[in-house]
Motif scaffolding. Structure first.
Motif, PDB file in Angstrom:
ATOM      1  N   ILE A   3       0.881  -1.163   0.000  1.00  0.00           N
ATOM      2  CA  ILE A   3       0.000   0.000   0.000  1.00  0.00           C
ATOM      3  C   ILE A   3       0.919   1.212   0.000  1.00  0.00           C
ATOM      4  N   SER A   5       1.506   5.593  -0.313  1.00  0.00           N
ATOM      5  CA  SER A   5       0.976   6.955  -0.261  1.00  0.00           C
ATOM      6  C   SER A   5       1.632   7.696  -1.421  1.00  0.00           C
ATOM      7  N   ILE A  32     -10.033   0.537  -0.091  1.00  0.00           N
ATOM      8  CA  ILE A  32      -9.266   1.197   0.960  1.00  0.00           C
ATOM      9  C   ILE A  32      -9.995   2.473   1.365  1.00  0.00           C
ATOM     10  N   PHE A  34      -9.661   5.857   4.453  1.00  0.00           N
ATOM     11  CA  PHE A  34      -8.957   6.475   5.571  1.00  0.00           C
ATOM     12  C   PHE A  34      -9.919   6.595   6.739  1.00  0.00           C
ATOM     13  N   ASP A  35      -9.529   6.085   7.881  1.00  0.00           N
ATOM     14  CA  ASP A  35     -10.308   6.178   9.115  1.00  0.00           C
ATOM     15  C   ASP A  35      -9.790   7.380   9.890  1.00  0.00           C
ATOM     16  N   ARG A  40      -5.902   5.736  10.733  1.00  0.00           N
ATOM     17  CA  ARG A  40      -5.446   4.473  10.166  1.00  0.00           C
ATOM     18  C   ARG A  40      -6.153   4.252   8.837  1.00  0.00           C
ATOM     19  N   LEU A  41      -5.730   3.234   8.123  1.00  0.00           N
ATOM     20  CA  LEU A  41      -6.399   2.843   6.892  1.00  0.00           C
ATOM     21  C   LEU A  41      -7.235   1.599   7.155  1.00  0.00           C
ATOM     22  N   VAL A  43      -8.577  -1.577   5.009  1.00  0.00           N
ATOM     23  CA  VAL A  43      -8.255  -2.231   3.737  1.00  0.00           C
ATOM     24  C   VAL A  43      -8.966  -3.573   3.670  1.00  0.00           C
ATOM     25  N   ILE A  61      -0.764   3.656   9.963  1.00  0.00           N
ATOM     26  CA  ILE A  61      -0.071   4.479   8.971  1.00  0.00           C
ATOM     27  C   ILE A  61       1.387   4.723   9.341  1.00  0.00           C
TER      28      ILE A  61
END
Length: 166
Positions: A3, A5, A32, A34-35, A40-41, A43, A61
């Protein structure tokens, strides 16, 4: 698998998580989000295709470490299968779309509740859905069906759906 960025200005990318980090291996990630509540992510990973390897993962992250949030081993309810999209409902719940089902997932317990399926909710059947987006104000999920070649709006409260574009 990894994963990444991406910094849009220079176009540089950096690995956020790969299979050298702790947690279940990334096998077939698809979806995916974004939380922002937990930084966090979320997925979806379809694993090897067996319902026992499909999972909704949390990705830290800062470290890249992955933790199963919901899977055959975490939480209760219907098995997750052929996951395609994920989005947050609120700080404790996510909505997950599979090929032909929509689930609400408790991010604390991992419990799953099916909220839409071909046999559940009114409207055209759900088949071969792809990526999705969730509108928290209207509580509507927007998704695409490759089978019908159309876009659906699915009411998260009832599972009812309508075609909005074909």
């Amino acid at each position: 698998l990894a994963i990444f960025s991406v910094d849009h200005t220079p176009g540089e990318r950096a690995v956020v998580s790969d299979n050298t980090d702790l947690g279940p291996a990334l096998i077939e990630p698809d979806g995916i989000a974004f939380d922002e509540f937990n930084d966090r992510l979320l997925v979806n990973d379809n694993g090897t295709g067996s319902t026992f390897t499909v999972a909704l993962l949390a990705v830290d992250i800062s470290t890249g470490d992955r933790t199963p949030l919901s899977s055959a081993d975490v939480g209760g309810g219907p098995f997750l299968d052929s996951l395609r999209g994920v989005d947050l409902i609120n700080a404790q719940e996510a909505v997950v779309v599979s090929r032909d089902r929509v689930y609400r997932v408790d991010l604390v317990t991992g419990d799953r509740v099916m909220i839409a399926a071909p046999e559940m909710g009114n409207g055209l059947g759900l088949f071969n859905m792809h990526a999705m987006d969730y509108d928290p104000e209207s509580r509507i999920i927007y998704t695409h069906s490759g089978h019908y070649e159309c876009f659906f709006a699915i009411d998260l409260r009832t599972g009812d759906r309508i075609v909005i574009s074909k």
